[in-house]
Design an enzyme around this catalytic site. Structure first.
Site, mmCIF file in Angstrom:
data_model
loop_
_atom_site.group_PDB
_atom_site.id
_atom_site.type_symbol
_atom_site.label_atom_id
_atom_site.label_comp_id
_atom_site.label_asym_id
_atom_site.label_seq_id
_atom_site.Cartn_x
_atom_site.Cartn_y
_atom_site.Cartn_z
ATOM 1 N N SER A 171 52.216 -39.231 -47.577
ATOM 2 C CA SER A 171 52.836 -37.990 -48.088
ATOM 3 C C SER A 171 54.189 -37.795 -47.425
ATOM 4 C CB SER A 171 51.919 -36.785 -47.860
ATOM 5 O OG SER A 171 50.850 -36.817 -48.784
ATOM 6 N N ILE A 207 44.404 -36.437 -51.521
ATOM 7 C CA ILE A 207 44.593 -34.995 -51.678
ATOM 8 C C ILE A 207 45.767 -34.780 -52.628
ATOM 9 C CG2 ILE A 207 45.071 -32.794 -50.503
ATOM 10 C CD1 ILE A 207 42.650 -34.064 -49.227
ATOM 11 N N ASN A 260 45.823 -35.491 -35.497
ATOM 12 C CA ASN A 260 47.170 -35.595 -36.079
ATOM 13 C C ASN A 260 48.173 -36.257 -35.131
ATOM 14 O OD1 ASN A 260 47.177 -34.865 -38.716
ATOM 15 N ND2 ASN A 260 47.723 -32.727 -38.388
ATOM 16 N N TYR A 261 47.801 -36.396 -33.857
ATOM 17 C CA TYR A 261 48.640 -37.172 -32.938
ATOM 18 C C TYR A 261 48.042 -38.571 -32.865
ATOM 19 C CZ TYR A 261 51.132 -33.024 -31.350
ATOM 20 O OH TYR A 261 51.921 -31.900 -31.282
ATOM 21 N N GLY A 283 54.789 -33.953 -43.712
ATOM 22 C CA GLY A 283 54.179 -33.796 -45.033
ATOM 23 C C GLY A 283 52.871 -33.014 -44.980
ATOM 24 N N VAL A 284 52.628 -32.280 -46.044
ATOM 25 C CA VAL A 284 51.414 -31.457 -46.118
ATOM 26 C C VAL A 284 50.146 -32.328 -46.212
ATOM 27 C CG1 VAL A 284 50.193 -29.893 -47.724
ATOM 28 C CG2 VAL A 284 52.524 -29.388 -46.965
ATOM 29 N N SER A 291 49.988 -44.726 -42.574
ATOM 30 C CA SER A 291 50.132 -44.477 -44.011
ATOM 31 C C SER A 291 50.995 -45.530 -44.715
ATOM 32 C CB SER A 291 50.745 -43.087 -44.240
ATOM 33 O OG SER A 291 51.987 -42.986 -43.563
HETATM 34 C C1 FAD Z 1 58.467 -35.267 -35.671
HETATM 35 C C2 FAD Z 1 57.025 -34.890 -35.788
HETATM 36 C C3 FAD Z 1 56.645 -33.599 -35.482
HETATM 37 C C4 FAD Z 1 55.307 -33.225 -35.589
HETATM 38 N N1 FAD Z 1 54.968 -31.935 -35.294
HETATM 39 C C5 FAD Z 1 53.682 -31.558 -35.434
HETATM 40 C C6 FAD Z 1 53.298 -30.212 -35.173
HETATM 41 O O1 FAD Z 1 54.122 -29.359 -34.817
HETATM 42 N N2 FAD Z 1 52.002 -29.885 -35.329
HETATM 43 C C7 FAD Z 1 51.055 -30.793 -35.733
HETATM 44 O O2 FAD Z 1 49.896 -30.419 -35.893
HETATM 45 N N3 FAD Z 1 51.402 -32.074 -35.982
HETATM 46 C C8 FAD Z 1 52.676 -32.470 -35.844
HETATM 47 N N4 FAD Z 1 53.017 -33.755 -36.103
HETATM 48 C C9 FAD Z 1 51.973 -34.699 -36.506
HETATM 49 C C10 FAD Z 1 51.730 -34.603 -38.009
HETATM 50 O O3 FAD Z 1 51.018 -33.430 -38.301
HETATM 51 C C11 FAD Z 1 50.904 -35.801 -38.480
HETATM 52 O O4 FAD Z 1 51.580 -36.987 -38.191
HETATM 53 C C12 FAD Z 1 50.594 -35.717 -39.963
HETATM 54 O O5 FAD Z 1 49.532 -36.553 -40.264
HETATM 55 C C13 FAD Z 1 51.803 -36.082 -40.791
HETATM 56 O O6 FAD Z 1 51.554 -35.918 -42.148
HETATM 57 P P1 FAD Z 1 52.463 -36.718 -43.190
HETATM 58 O O7 FAD Z 1 51.954 -36.419 -44.533
HETATM 59 O O8 FAD Z 1 53.886 -36.469 -42.885
HETATM 60 O O9 FAD Z 1 52.168 -38.201 -42.728
HETATM 61 P P2 FAD Z 1 51.680 -39.517 -43.456
HETATM 62 O O10 FAD Z 1 52.138 -40.596 -42.544
HETATM 63 O O11 FAD Z 1 52.116 -39.576 -44.863
HETATM 64 O O12 FAD Z 1 50.111 -39.398 -43.417
HETATM 65 C C14 FAD Z 1 49.376 -39.250 -42.215
HETATM 66 C C15 FAD Z 1 47.905 -39.589 -42.496
HETATM 67 O O13 FAD Z 1 47.401 -38.755 -43.530
HETATM 68 C C16 FAD Z 1 47.019 -39.550 -44.664
HETATM 69 N N5 FAD Z 1 47.490 -38.864 -45.865
HETATM 70 C C17 FAD Z 1 48.761 -38.504 -46.141
HETATM 71 N N6 FAD Z 1 48.806 -37.914 -47.329
HETATM 72 C C18 FAD Z 1 47.563 -37.911 -47.827
HETATM 73 C C19 FAD Z 1 46.995 -37.440 -49.044
HETATM 74 N N7 FAD Z 1 47.742 -36.869 -49.990
HETATM 75 N N8 FAD Z 1 45.671 -37.622 -49.240
HETATM 76 C C20 FAD Z 1 44.905 -38.211 -48.301
HETATM 77 N N9 FAD Z 1 45.395 -38.676 -47.129
HETATM 78 C C21 FAD Z 1 46.712 -38.518 -46.896
HETATM 79 C C22 FAD Z 1 47.716 -40.869 -44.485
HETATM 80 O O14 FAD Z 1 47.070 -41.912 -45.191
HETATM 81 C C23 FAD Z 1 47.693 -41.024 -42.984
HETATM 82 O O15 FAD Z 1 46.417 -41.471 -42.590
HETATM 83 C C24 FAD Z 1 54.339 -34.163 -36.005
HETATM 84 C C25 FAD Z 1 54.733 -35.465 -36.309
HETATM 85 C C26 FAD Z 1 56.057 -35.831 -36.194
HETATM 86 C C27 FAD Z 1 56.474 -37.249 -36.497
#
Ligand code: FAD
Length: 564
Positions: free
Chosen positions: A128, A258, A489-490, A197-198, A137
């Site tokens: 996402s 999702i 999420n970390y 991403g959400v 991801s």
């Molecule tokens: C700069 C930075 C700041 C951050 N700050 C915070 C913070 O303040 N608080 C906090 O809680 N976390 C924070 N995080 C961590 C962040 O919440 C997680 O890395 C989160 O999983 C990122 O979601 P994404 O969709 O961007 O990532 P992606 O890399 O797209 O996905 C992360 C995981 O979720 C899965 N996924 C993504 N989309 C879907 C979907 N639609 N359906 C099913 N599975 C899916 C992926 O397969 C992967 O396993 C931060 C990360 C970074 C890099």
């Protein structure tokens, strides 16, 4: 068991039951019995052709499908891959790349992608926002396809019901901005970084600077839409209580794709207050941190006092302790409160800045570069560099002597910083099994370890990874034990991966217990029911129960045989 699903139904019956939302799974299987299912013998081009043909068969607009599929030979392949690859550790040429990137534009595209990837037998990685700290991801060891959800960016705010329907590919910045467009006194408790991403953030928990007042993002999810392994679109009413529970903190990628979350908005005051205070060891930072531990997890739950500890050089090598704060109220009240509770901080009104909640979002992310609110909509506003994170939970205050040891170690290592995120408030009120996220009451604060670097090459990577691992190891006496907790999420692959095969329950238990504690077992139960063959897997996915797959496979094959 998913509400309304009986595993003994025939495929014909399932097909009937799933209309109109699901795809004709049966015809996918028939088609794919006629194509090569062996990826090992399928060349890149024929794989592309096979996948495309399958997608075309299963979407209502077959002519447009080729626009959403990027083969390695496509001129835009690399830019699409890199657009949401947020960690430079995983973009080097030596890292294995996906066979295809599929960028769905409708839920039918997602359904078809799941059905086709499953039928062909290729791993599907879902992306996402691409912020996964270990690149889970968009990286894999074996052949894989990325399902990139970035086109799913709609955020629909309904002020009458105080809810927002947020598509998985939206960024947190888009969420905050769209809410603010409709109301100046509503917000949503989620992460600080606007480009996150959400899809990943909400499925894995989601915390931000309103955690003490409102808990996690998942505590406010009231509905969700997911495409399951059968290509069905399920919502809260049809997915059943267990799956709805699992995708609010257990990670979406183990259970399906999702499409969206529906969340309840929270009230925010018209004026909030922020400040930042920095002190080095020479300015009594140690005393400050001792007092911070007594105050931050217990103070007024409208107040979030984040503490960042960094090794710096200020004439000499030292530690800088920075307290960054958000108060859901005005500066006078905050100054009075902290004067009483946290006198060592010495907070004066001149150090405080009163602003609208939406401006505090921009302030918090350090866009001190004259950025306007519109930057919240810019998903490319991100500094891509190599980094590694780890996490820990602290349940008893670290004594002064312990802090002094830690400073010494941090200075010696030189590059690792710690961010201490206080809990308490709402986090103490939500039971640890209300969602898969278990780290609630009893935790004073979470530690986030960060090391980042720009130097290229394996030697640099090894040096920085060693530093963060050494500090994490050094912290063992001060943090949670049995299990040593970690925040899902970390993402941290150091704490275990399914190295004995994707179905290995024992491997899953190693990292699963650290992320989810006792909730791991319920996640395994949900997984066994929703995806017994473990199609949705990754390095740290939830495994099904041992033996469960076998039972369900035989049911599956009987059904196919019946049809043929
Ligand atoms: C700069 C930075 C700041 C951050 N700050 C915070 C913070 O303040 N608080 C906090 O809680 N976390 C924070 N995080 C961590 C962040 O919440 C997680 O890395 C989160 O999983 C990122 O979601 P994404 O969709 O961007 O990532 P992606 O890399 O797209 O996905 C992360 C995981 O979720 C899965 N996924 C993504 N989309 C879907 C979907 N639609 N359906 C099913 N599975 C899916 C992926 O397969 C992967 O396993 C931060 C990360 C970074 C890099």
């Amino acid at each position: 068991m998913i509400k309304g699903t009986n595993p003994l139904l025939s495929f014909q019956e399932l097909e009937q039951m799933e209309k109109p939302n699901s795809l004709p799974i049966l015809s996918a299987i028939v088609l794919l019995l006629h194509v090569s299912t062996s990826l090992a013998t399928t060349s890149g081009n024929s794989f592309y052709a096979t996948f495309l043909q399958c997608l075309q068969t299963h979407t209502n607009q077959p002519d447009h499908v080729s626009d959403i599929v990027y083969a390695q030979t496509n001129a835009s392949y690399t830019s699409v891959l890199r657009a949401f690859a947020r960690n430079a550790r995983f973009t080097s040429p030596s890292i294995q790349k996906p066979l295809l990137i599929v960028t769905p534009q409708s839920q039918h595209h997602v359904q078809a992608s799941v059905v086709c990837a499953k039928s062909i037998g290729v791993q599907l990685k879902i992306r996402s926002g691409g912020h996964d700290f270990e690149g889970v991801s968009y990286v894999s060891q074996g052949p894989f396809v990325i399902l990139d959800m970035f086109n799913f960016q709609n955020v629909t705010v309904d002020m009458q019901n105080e809810i927002a329907v947020i598509q998985a590919g939206a960024s947190l910045g888009q969420v905050y901005y769209r809410i603010w467009e409709k109301s100046k006194v509503h917000g949503f408790p989620a992460g600080a970084c606007p480009t996150v991403g959400v899809g990943g953030h909400l499925s894995g928990g989601g915390y931000g600077n309103m955690i003490r007042k409102y808990g996690l993002s998942v505590d406010h999810v009231v509905d969700a839409k997911i495409v399951d392994v059968k290509g069905r679109v399920l919502d809260n009413a049809t997915m059943g209580e267990d799956l709805f529970w699992a995708i609010r903190g257990g990670g979406g990628a183990s259970f399906g794709v999702i499409l969206s979350y529906t969340v309840k908005l929270v009230p925010v005051p018209e004026i909030v207050t922020v400040f930042q205070v920095d002190k080095t060891l020479e300015q009594n930072a140690t005393d400050l941190v001792v007092q911070w531990q007594q105050v931050a997890p217990h103070t007024d739950d409208r107040l979030y006092l984040r503490l960042v500890l960094q090794p710096v050089v200020k004439g000499q090598k030292t530690i800088r302790a920075s307290i960054e704060a958000l108060f859901l109220g005005e500066a006078n009240e905050l100054v009075k409160l902290l004067g009483e509770e946290f006198p060592l901080l010495g907070l004066k009104k001149e150090l405080c800045r009163e602003m609208r909640w939406i401006d505090s979002v921009v302030w918090w992310v350090s866009y001190n570069d004259g950025s306007s609110l519109d930057e919240l909509l810019d998903r490319s506003h991100y500094w891509v560099h190599s980094n590694k994170r780890k996490s820990d939970y602290v349940q008893t205050p670290i004594p002064r002597k312990g802090l002094e040891w830690i400073w010494k170690k941090m200075i010696e290592l030189g590059n690792v910083e710690l961010a201490l995120n206080p809990y308490g408030g709402k986090m103490n009120e939500v039971p640890s099994d209300a969602t898969p996220f278990p780290h609630r009451a009893g935790n004073l604060y979470k530690i986030q370890y960060t090391v980042g670097w720009q130097e290229a090459g394996g030697a640099a990577e090894e040096r920085f990874l060693n530093q963060i691992r050494m500090l994490h190891n050094f912290m063992t006496p001060f943090v949670s034990k049995n299990p040593r907790g970690a925040y899902f999420n970390y993402r941290d692959l150091d704490i275990g991966i399914n190295s004995h095969g994707k179905d290995n329950y024992q491997d899953g238990q190693v990292y699963g217990i650290k992320y989810f504690k006792k909730n791991f077992e319920r996640l395994v139960k949900v997984k066994s029911e929703i995806d017994p063959e473990n199609f949705f897997w990754n390095e740290q996915s939830i495994p099904p129960y041992p033996g469960h797959k076998k039972l369900n496979r035989s049911i599956h094959s009987v059904n196919i045989a019946t049809f043929i």
